[in-house]
Design an enzyme around this catalytic site. Sequence first.
Site, PDB file in Angstrom:
ATOM      1  N   HIS A 137     -21.293  42.360 -48.874  1.00 29.41           N
ATOM      2  CA  HIS A 137     -20.064  42.463 -48.082  1.00 29.41           C
ATOM      3  C   HIS A 137     -19.674  41.169 -47.370  1.00 29.41           C
ATOM      4  O   HIS A 137     -18.570  41.043 -46.867  1.00 29.41           O
ATOM      5  CB  HIS A 137     -20.156  43.602 -47.056  1.00 29.41           C
ATOM      6  CG  HIS A 137     -20.922  43.225 -45.817  1.00 29.41           C
ATOM      7  ND1 HIS A 137     -22.292  43.218 -45.783  1.00 29.41           N
ATOM      8  CD2 HIS A 137     -20.512  42.823 -44.598  1.00 29.41           C
ATOM      9  CE1 HIS A 137     -22.693  42.837 -44.583  1.00 29.41           C
ATOM     10  NE2 HIS A 137     -21.634  42.576 -43.841  1.00 29.41           N
TER      11      HIS A 137
HETATM   12  C1  UD1 Z   1     -18.200  42.949 -40.037  1.00 28.38           C
HETATM   13  C2  UD1 Z   1     -18.832  41.801 -39.256  1.00 28.38           C
HETATM   14  C3  UD1 Z   1     -20.210  41.502 -39.801  1.00 28.38           C
HETATM   15  C4  UD1 Z   1     -21.064  42.755 -39.900  1.00 28.38           C
HETATM   16  C5  UD1 Z   1     -20.316  43.860 -40.626  1.00 28.38           C
HETATM   17  C6  UD1 Z   1     -21.099  45.132 -40.574  1.00 28.38           C
HETATM   18  C7  UD1 Z   1     -17.285  40.091 -38.376  1.00 28.38           C
HETATM   19  C8  UD1 Z   1     -16.715  38.746 -38.579  1.00 28.38           C
HETATM   20  N1  UD1 Z   1     -18.050  40.581 -39.366  1.00 28.38           N
HETATM   21  O1  UD1 Z   1     -18.055  42.507 -41.376  1.00 28.38           O
HETATM   22  O2  UD1 Z   1     -20.863  40.591 -38.948  1.00 28.38           O
HETATM   23  O3  UD1 Z   1     -22.247  42.460 -40.607  1.00 28.38           O
HETATM   24  O4  UD1 Z   1     -19.046  44.088 -39.984  1.00 28.38           O
HETATM   25  O5  UD1 Z   1     -20.663  46.065 -41.515  1.00 28.38           O
HETATM   26  O6  UD1 Z   1     -17.093  40.681 -37.337  1.00 28.38           O
HETATM   27  N2  UD1 Z   1     -12.133  47.163 -44.043  1.00 28.38           N
HETATM   28  C9  UD1 Z   1     -11.627  48.394 -44.390  1.00 28.38           C
HETATM   29  N3  UD1 Z   1     -11.949  49.474 -43.609  1.00 28.38           N
HETATM   30  C10 UD1 Z   1     -12.715  49.382 -42.511  1.00 28.38           C
HETATM   31  C11 UD1 Z   1     -13.214  48.113 -42.154  1.00 28.38           C
HETATM   32  C12 UD1 Z   1     -12.927  47.024 -42.927  1.00 28.38           C
HETATM   33  O7  UD1 Z   1     -10.925  48.533 -45.387  1.00 28.38           O
HETATM   34  O8  UD1 Z   1     -12.955  50.413 -41.847  1.00 28.38           O
HETATM   35  C13 UD1 Z   1     -11.845  45.997 -44.914  1.00 28.38           C
HETATM   36  C14 UD1 Z   1     -10.611  45.243 -44.531  1.00 28.38           C
HETATM   37  O9  UD1 Z   1     -10.054  44.758 -45.692  1.00 28.38           O
HETATM   38  C15 UD1 Z   1     -11.163  44.082 -43.725  1.00 28.38           C
HETATM   39  C16 UD1 Z   1     -12.470  43.814 -44.435  1.00 28.38           C
HETATM   40  O10 UD1 Z   1     -12.934  45.100 -44.830  1.00 28.38           O
HETATM   41  O11 UD1 Z   1     -10.313  42.988 -43.730  1.00 28.38           O
HETATM   42  C17 UD1 Z   1     -13.521  43.132 -43.606  1.00 28.38           C
HETATM   43  O12 UD1 Z   1     -13.757  43.847 -42.418  1.00 28.38           O
HETATM   44  P1  UD1 Z   1     -14.305  43.084 -41.107  1.00 28.38           P
HETATM   45  O13 UD1 Z   1     -14.551  44.061 -40.032  1.00 28.38           O
HETATM   46  O14 UD1 Z   1     -13.441  41.927 -40.813  1.00 28.38           O
HETATM   47  O15 UD1 Z   1     -15.652  42.441 -41.593  1.00 28.38           O
HETATM   48  P2  UD1 Z   1     -16.926  43.054 -42.303  1.00 28.38           P
HETATM   49  O16 UD1 Z   1     -17.118  42.352 -43.586  1.00 28.38           O
HETATM   50  O17 UD1 Z   1     -16.909  44.545 -42.318  1.00 28.38           O
END
Ligand code: UD1
Length: 357
Positions: free
Chosen positions: A205
Amino acid sequence: MRILTVVGARPQFIKACMLSKAIKSNSEIEEVIVHTGQHYDDNMSTVFFEQLNLPKADYYLGVGSGSHGKQTANMLVELEHIMISINPDVVLVYGDTNSTLAGSLAASKLHIPVAHVESGLRSFNKKMPEEINRLVTDHLSDWLFCPSQAAIENLRREGIVNGVHLTGDIMYDAVLYFKPYALKQSTIIENLSLVREKYYLATVHRAENTDQPERLKSILEALQQLKKDVVFPLHPRTKRKINEFKFMDLISSPHIKIVEPLNYFDMLTIASQANLVLTDSGGLQKEAYMLQVPCITLRDETEWVETVQSGWNQLAGADTDKIVDQVKTIQTPKASPLLFGDGKTAQKINDILLKSR
Ligand code: UD1
């Protein structure tokens, strides 16, 4: 004493659940929980609150996804309002996400003391957003709760020595507490027709892997070449990027079992019965160790250096041949020292916070 807890992403719900239990058993502390909404899909958020019996958040900010600047800024605006109206004695943050950064930044500008759980971790790679988040948070924190001696050393090298406590890892508390429930309740092994210890668990991820097509391709090609079943829960961003880069063919082999993101009980069950874990997640590297399953880390460096030193974890980066070779040759070490404390981290943190009033 009033504590304001800021959570937003999957692993934070698990960590906060353990400390919330300890806080709840203590009438001298009142906890107010803010969920930033960084993770918002049901299988990334709601399911954890339900399964872990985590108190419903008092405030839900619903910031959702966005660029780092936008997401963090939206959290800051909302958190500042809440902190001013609640006036907490401590703001409690976990790990290294954008929610962690927003919580510590908003609090310290309002002169509210910050407590950081899972402090002192470093990858020494500032291209990772998480590295920036934890560096800043540690430098703003008044209590720094470290999971390992290596974390304490990292802080010392940066001149941080006051307020530093070696408490162990709160995820270990969660693994010890929830594993028996998970193994009893989860039916994931049967549902996916898996044979215990005859499959691999893979997760990807991290932006450094998902957003660079050559790295993602190389990892998927390695999974394709593996000779056992591979359970591959797809993070929403990984799914989006696989579609965007047209890599669907790479995961269409029958031995690759694509599933939605797993709830905590299914994850603990699948990980504990796996032959091997392949992951770029920090949490899962540790959980593999705690569950006595060898791990291959799909990154070039790790914050969890002790898992590598003990022989339970190997770094393979995103190199197809290296990943496949390591899967063939990795051994299960005989010794598994207690690297992450004694499973009583939540109680220790609770006691330290209470004593410092
Ligand atoms: C985030 C944290 C990471 C942690 C991880 C745990 C940051 C920079 N990263 O990473 O440190 O290890 O959480 O899981 O804070 N999305 C969805 N649905 C959701 C959430 C996310 O579709 O409920 C998609 C969106 O496209 C989003 C992408 O996932 O842009 C990334 O989500 P984000 O929360 O930015 O980062 P993670 O990779 O989940």
